[in-house]
Design a protein around this motif. Structure first.
Motif, PDB file in Angstrom:
ATOM      1  N   SER A  11      32.269 -56.323  -4.089  1.00 18.18           N
ATOM      2  CA  SER A  11      32.934 -55.353  -3.203  1.00 18.18           C
ATOM      3  C   SER A  11      32.205 -54.021  -3.297  1.00 18.18           C
ATOM      4  O   SER A  11      31.793 -53.605  -4.380  1.00 18.18           O
ATOM      5  CB  SER A  11      34.401 -55.156  -3.616  1.00 18.18           C
ATOM      6  OG  SER A  11      35.148 -56.338  -3.474  1.00 18.18           O
ATOM      7  N   ASP A  14      35.574 -50.555  -1.858  1.00 19.90           N
ATOM      8  CA  ASP A  14      36.846 -50.364  -2.531  1.00 19.90           C
ATOM      9  C   ASP A  14      37.142 -48.884  -2.778  1.00 19.90           C
ATOM     10  O   ASP A  14      38.278 -48.429  -2.579  1.00 19.90           O
ATOM     11  CB  ASP A  14      36.905 -51.160  -3.836  1.00 19.90           C
ATOM     12  CG  ASP A  14      35.615 -51.089  -4.639  1.00 19.90           C
ATOM     13  OD1 ASP A  14      34.566 -50.747  -4.083  1.00 19.90           O
ATOM     14  OD2 ASP A  14      35.658 -51.371  -5.859  1.00 19.90           O
ATOM     15  N   CYS A  17      38.259 -47.218   0.462  1.00 19.01           N
ATOM     16  CA  CYS A  17      39.655 -47.515   0.787  1.00 19.01           C
ATOM     17  C   CYS A  17      40.608 -46.718  -0.101  1.00 19.01           C
ATOM     18  O   CYS A  17      41.611 -46.167   0.378  1.00 19.01           O
ATOM     19  CB  CYS A  17      39.930 -49.009   0.640  1.00 19.01           C
ATOM     20  SG  CYS A  17      39.236 -50.030   1.961  1.00 19.01           S
ATOM     21  N   HIS A  34      40.075 -59.139  -8.943  1.00 22.33           N
ATOM     22  CA  HIS A  34      40.204 -60.480  -8.376  1.00 22.33           C
ATOM     23  C   HIS A  34      40.892 -61.468  -9.297  1.00 22.33           C
ATOM     24  O   HIS A  34      41.368 -62.512  -8.854  1.00 22.33           O
ATOM     25  CB  HIS A  34      38.809 -61.016  -8.015  1.00 22.33           C
ATOM     26  CG  HIS A  34      37.862 -61.032  -9.185  1.00 22.33           C
ATOM     27  ND1 HIS A  34      37.526 -62.183  -9.851  1.00 22.33           N
ATOM     28  CD2 HIS A  34      37.204 -60.028  -9.824  1.00 22.33           C
ATOM     29  CE1 HIS A  34      36.688 -61.896 -10.840  1.00 22.33           C
ATOM     30  NE2 HIS A  34      36.465 -60.589 -10.835  1.00 22.33           N
ATOM     31  N   VAL A  47      42.120 -55.282   1.560  1.00 17.66           N
ATOM     32  CA  VAL A  47      41.026 -56.163   1.154  1.00 17.66           C
ATOM     33  C   VAL A  47      39.761 -55.537   1.728  1.00 17.66           C
ATOM     34  O   VAL A  47      39.529 -55.584   2.939  1.00 17.66           O
ATOM     35  CB  VAL A  47      41.231 -57.592   1.676  1.00 17.66           C
ATOM     36  CG1 VAL A  47      40.236 -58.540   1.019  1.00 17.66           C
ATOM     37  CG2 VAL A  47      42.661 -58.069   1.427  1.00 17.66           C
ATOM     38  N   SER A  52      31.443 -59.902  -1.253  1.00 17.56           N
ATOM     39  CA  SER A  52      32.130 -60.600  -2.331  1.00 17.56           C
ATOM     40  C   SER A  52      31.358 -61.854  -2.731  1.00 17.56           C
ATOM     41  O   SER A  52      30.957 -62.658  -1.889  1.00 17.56           O
ATOM     42  CB  SER A  52      33.555 -60.960  -1.924  1.00 17.56           C
ATOM     43  OG  SER A  52      33.577 -61.783  -0.779  1.00 17.56           O
ATOM     44  N   GLY A  60      33.062 -64.551   2.339  1.00 15.15           N
ATOM     45  CA  GLY A  60      34.479 -64.742   2.024  1.00 15.15           C
ATOM     46  C   GLY A  60      34.841 -66.130   1.546  1.00 15.15           C
ATOM     47  O   GLY A  60      35.979 -66.361   1.114  1.00 15.15           O
ATOM     48  N   GLY A  84      42.616 -56.432   6.067  1.00 13.95           N
ATOM     49  CA  GLY A  84      41.287 -56.863   5.670  1.00 13.95           C
ATOM     50  C   GLY A  84      40.241 -56.179   6.525  1.00 13.95           C
ATOM     51  O   GLY A  84      40.313 -56.234   7.762  1.00 13.95           O
ATOM     52  N   ASN A  87      34.242 -57.443   5.198  1.00 16.15           N
ATOM     53  CA  ASN A  87      34.276 -58.613   4.320  1.00 16.15           C
ATOM     54  C   ASN A  87      35.713 -59.036   4.020  1.00 16.15           C
ATOM     55  O   ASN A  87      35.998 -60.227   3.852  1.00 16.15           O
ATOM     56  CB  ASN A  87      33.530 -58.301   3.025  1.00 16.15           C
ATOM     57  CG  ASN A  87      33.337 -59.506   2.135  1.00 16.15           C
ATOM     58  OD1 ASN A  87      33.565 -59.441   0.926  1.00 16.15           O
ATOM     59  ND2 ASN A  87      32.896 -60.631   2.694  1.00 16.15           N
ATOM     60  N   GLY A  88      36.625 -58.067   3.997  1.00 17.18           N
ATOM     61  CA  GLY A  88      38.035 -58.384   3.808  1.00 17.18           C
ATOM     62  C   GLY A  88      38.590 -59.218   4.953  1.00 17.18           C
ATOM     63  O   GLY A  88      39.422 -60.120   4.739  1.00 17.18           O
ATOM     64  N   GLY A 191      43.237 -57.939  10.439  1.00 13.42           N
ATOM     65  CA  GLY A 191      41.842 -57.988  10.010  1.00 13.42           C
ATOM     66  C   GLY A 191      40.965 -57.373  11.080  1.00 13.42           C
ATOM     67  O   GLY A 191      41.216 -57.553  12.276  1.00 13.42           O
TER      68      GLY A 191
END
Length: 230
Positions: A11, A14, A17, A34, A47, A52, A60, A84, A87-88, A191
């Motif tokens: 990630s 993060d 966010c 995780h 997410v 990831s 994913g 998401g 990538n989320g 998403g």
């Protein structure tokens, strides 16, 4: 309201966010790794984007099996709020929490620039501070962001108002029907490929992502009997 920002090996959005929640709505927010097996204290789960597990197999595809994802499924089914990003979004589709799949950009190139989005559904937990038809400026950064569904699933998405965002004008990745973001039928799981957490201050090029975070706080407060966003 308590936020969790998930962290997988690889990630890299993060922190973005975390800071977006902290700077826009000032709510408690934690990094959650995780390996975590209890998300019961959290009202919203983010997410984030990144790579990831190095995007091995498919973007994913490995992350969907991380221990924390069982808790994300449980939270989504309970009506908690799940977002998401990039990538989320890929992780949520691989996990079956959202329909469709994300495949290679039709240009076969990584695209990283601002895009205009049309807000197609302003009733979800993450978009109710917008109006339907709003044009917002949000950046993208992806190589596998082309959203794909078959014709039957696309018809279902349209019928259920599950298309949340479309690209306005140029389609940067070849997504079916210019789709940039979708939700589940209940509207609590969203998403999207563009990065609203990178559009929360004018100095970043746009502050149009702020209303996504205001929206989810508003949704939570309405659910819990409070009236105002701030």
């Amino acid at each position: 309201m308590n936020f969790a920002v998930l962290v997988f090996p690889g990630s890299n959005c993060d922190i973005d966010c975390f800071k977006a929640v902290e700077d826009t709505i000032g709510q408690p927010v934690d990094y959650v790794f995780h390996t975590e097996t209890d998300l019961s204290k959290y009202d919203a789960i983010l997410v984030p984007g990144g790579f990831s597990y190095g995007d091995y197999l498919r973007c994913g595809a490995i992350a969907q099996f991380a221990p924390v994802m069982a808790e994300v499924r449980k939270a989504a089914e309970a009506g908690k709020f799940v977002l998401g990003i990039c990538n989320g979004f890929q992780i949520l589709t691989e996990a079956g929490l959202l329909p469709g799949a994300l495949i290679r950009n039709d240009s076969l190139k990584f695209r990283c620039h601002q895009v205009d989005l049309v807000v197609e559904n302003a009733t979800t937990a993450f978009t109710n501070a917008y109006a339907q038809g709003d044009i917002i400026d949000i950046p993208i950064a992806h190589g596998e962001g082309s959203y794909f569904v078959d014709d039957a699933t696309l018809a279902t998405l349209k019928a259920n108002n599950q298309i949340v965002f479309r690209y306005s004008g140029d389609n940067p990745n070849g997504s079916v029907d210019h789709i940039a973001g979708v939700c589940n039928e209940a509207g609590n799981v969203v998403g999207m490929m563009p990065h609203p957490e990178r559009a929360v201050k004018d100095i970043l090029g746009s502050a149009d992502g702020v209303r996504m975070f205001e929206s989810v706080l508003k949704s939570w407060r309405e659910r819990n009997g409070a009236a105002s966003v701030r």
